[in-house]
Design an enzyme around this catalytic site. Sequence first.
Site, mmCIF file in Angstrom:
data_model
loop_
_atom_site.group_PDB
_atom_site.id
_atom_site.type_symbol
_atom_site.label_atom_id
_atom_site.label_comp_id
_atom_site.label_asym_id
_atom_site.label_seq_id
_atom_site.Cartn_x
_atom_site.Cartn_y
_atom_site.Cartn_z
ATOM 1 N N THR A 159 0.879 -1.168 0.000
ATOM 2 C CA THR A 159 0.000 0.000 0.000
ATOM 3 C C THR A 159 0.917 1.220 0.000
ATOM 4 O OG1 THR A 159 -0.260 -0.232 2.403
ATOM 5 C CG2 THR A 159 -1.994 -1.132 1.013
ATOM 6 N N LYS A 185 3.937 -7.157 3.515
ATOM 7 C CA LYS A 185 3.705 -5.722 3.423
ATOM 8 C C LYS A 185 3.510 -5.195 4.831
ATOM 9 C CE LYS A 185 0.071 -3.460 2.729
ATOM 10 N NZ LYS A 185 -0.462 -3.037 4.062
ATOM 11 N N THR A 196 -1.229 -1.877 8.222
ATOM 12 C CA THR A 196 -1.637 -3.274 8.252
ATOM 13 C C THR A 196 -0.478 -4.141 7.818
ATOM 14 O OG1 THR A 196 -3.970 -2.913 7.836
ATOM 15 C CG2 THR A 196 -3.082 -5.001 7.144
ATOM 16 N N GLU A 281 6.059 3.661 9.631
ATOM 17 C CA GLU A 281 5.756 5.006 9.156
ATOM 18 C C GLU A 281 6.705 6.043 9.766
ATOM 19 O OE1 GLU A 281 1.077 4.234 8.287
ATOM 20 O OE2 GLU A 281 1.731 4.768 10.289
ATOM 21 N N ASN A 404 0.303 10.260 8.884
ATOM 22 C CA ASN A 404 -0.977 9.923 9.501
ATOM 23 C C ASN A 404 -1.835 11.115 9.882
ATOM 24 O OD1 ASN A 404 -0.886 7.021 9.563
ATOM 25 N ND2 ASN A 404 0.879 7.303 10.891
ATOM 26 N N SER A 409 -8.140 14.238 1.677
ATOM 27 C CA SER A 409 -8.495 15.047 0.505
ATOM 28 C C SER A 409 -9.714 14.462 -0.176
ATOM 29 C CB SER A 409 -7.321 15.090 -0.464
ATOM 30 O OG SER A 409 -6.923 13.770 -0.769
#
Lengths: 409, 409
Positions: A159, A185, A196, A281, A404, A409
């Site tokens: 992702t 992933k 995830t 992240e 995060n 948008s």
Amino acid sequence: MAKDLPVSPLAVPLPELPAIGGVRFATAAAGIRYRGRDDVLLASFAPGTTVAGVFTRNKCPGAPVTWCRDILPGGTARGLVVNAGNANVFNGAAGAAAARLSAEAAARTLGCAPEQVFLASTGVIGEPMPAERIVAVMDGLAADLAPERWAQAARAIMTTDTFPKASTRTAKIGGVEVRISGIAKGSGMIAPDMATMLAFIVTDAAVPAATLQALLRRGVGPSFNSITVDSDTSTSDTVLLFATGAAGNPPVEDARDLAAFRRALNAVLHDLALMVVRDGEGARKLIEINVAGAVSARSARRIGLAIANSPLVKTAVAGEDANWGRIVMAVGKSGEPADRDRLAVAIGGVWMARDGRVVEGYDEAPVVAHMRGSDIRIDVDLGLGRGRGRVWTCDLTHGYIDINGSYRS
Amino acid sequence: MAKDLPVSPLAVPLPELPAIGGVRFATAAAGIRYRGRDDVLLASFAPGTTVAGVFTRNKCPGAPVTWCRDILPGGTARGLVVNAGNANVFNGAAGAAAARLSAEAAARTLGCAPEQVFLASTGVIGEPMPAERIVAVMDGLAADLAPERWAQAARAIMTTDTFPKASTRTAKIGGVEVRISGIAKGSGMIAPDMATMLAFIVTDAAVPAATLQALLRRGVGPSFNSITVDSDTSTSDTVLLFATGAAGNPPVEDARDLAAFRRALNAVLHDLALMVVRDGEGARKLIEINVAGAVSARSARRIGLAIANSPLVKTAVAGEDANWGRIVMAVGKSGEPADRDRLAVAIGGVWMARDGRVVEGYDEAPVVAHMRGSDIRIDVDLGLGRGRGRVWTCDLTHGYIDINGSYRS
């Protein structure tokens, strides 16, 4: 939509993954959410392939997790369908129907029962899953299946991962070489979703499903269940292990026959789990936390996770601050048995605190140098017992907030 | 050293705090760590003052916490010494000796036993506590004691709080008006330390120590124990409640006599707790989370805290993103009983998800407007039982990383 994120500074190169007998892959661009990239993976397994799986403990799991849990007791797998862009979570009965639709489409092309097709989805939560887009590309996927497509597979399931993740090992069972390869992933963000973790491991070994399940369940403990990026548990976390049997090893009689296999499997699980942390992240540093001297291994692991999940410890590492006081705090808040006056803390191998107080005159220079590196090691000794544990996390940086906390948008 | 932080956009003005019979304050600049500001508070209580206290559950508490826990069963207080800049945590036997030294110095000037002097320290961990600097200013403090110095007191205990925190209420006991006033400090950062919460509440009511303790213990549940900034539990958290008896209310016979007092006390605790969140590190939005329909009140509170501690929920609020998917995830990861298909989530009073799926066609405009405000309300209904709970937190912003991830100088 996913933004173009810079590749993690902790990225590792994608290894060359040789073909494994009994498994073939194909990927396609189904346009579920992303444009201009493959977002669906189909894997086909030879008849007789056994399967094991572990899933998120989140009480609000996605429809694909529920589907996999329901069919896992069958013990055999012929197909796997993974999509990126829509998690098919919190979609009610429509979500369950979408999952079944995908499984049925794959089953038709693979010539098996839908209950032999495993599913995983990550992406947006609460948006209807356009399963018809997966159905639409299924015939093309089936026609395109080939054994060597590991790298494409690793990329199609991403992702907002910033690099594809794979690992491979070999081992011998009864004198026959078998191979274990896996892809994963990890922690990427697609508004309005959460990080995830998915991992799919395939081996050409012949291993009964029950044995495979036991190996996987034990294997995820020190690997996937010992990593944390931000303490949040996804609704979709899934690890599946498939054994095609194509290597033709002799039947497994008891656990000792699998000692080498287990080590190789655990190495693949370890590699993949650490890659997920390396792509956490905003991660700029990988943090390894070793806890010793706890009253039990379970207690050690909990203390390790309390440290690993502490925003104050993680921001200190981001700031290259060898802040052992925050580590003491995290040990104390874990709720596990701890004695302030026996506690010792080391960073980068230098013991900075011992017996409940700072070590007078410890050498700060190597600690400062260690904190500037990208691999940070924290050791904690409780001084109470023989329980040990090891967990991994990453630092908490502005990048995490950027990824995060951006406006939807 | 603390940096000059901008005042929180959620700051509330310091209320006018009238003098309370039986308590006097003085503050001084002892130079423990900060320069050019008062960093020590001495409070003197009239003979007969009763006391109640609750403390951090962290297993590595500071020496002042241990001191207070030890003397609390005495039930009476004549003095309180609070310093900012050094937490006196993880200092071994030297820390305990430093605590005793401060208590003894105050006891000498106040003419009481050291075991009637309560202590609290926040600041650096693991650095020797220069108690002699507190001793050096003690005579000056004693000479300067005056009843109206609430605002000075509120400021002297600040570390990197961006505004002083105080609250006051009145109530009647047996027809006699009594006053309850309190000050607090919250989530500020002093390298290498962590956010710490202190609160000191004084009333002129006459209330026996055991009754006071029961009131305080119940009162912190829905206030200080229902707030979280970053899930990290300080080694020094302390709430003390002193009752001087100067109001001369008739003796308390049973709990009903204290109904109004309890409400007023709880209001002060609530005010102070929310001010701590409003000054959470980097906070730009106050988040109130209401959980209903849980199997019990305890379960509701835990679910609320799982949401409040989720970095993904907190960053979403920072990004003004009404991300109900992350709230679903946080409910699911709490470990508490939850049924995905009965769950409902509202933001700003608009139910966005119900019965395990998005509410088709919900009005997004008021939600978007709500997210732009500074007070965010999240409602979760589990649909399982009658358990309710309410917790508060703040958003997770770049400011948090700035404050906690800066290099140690």
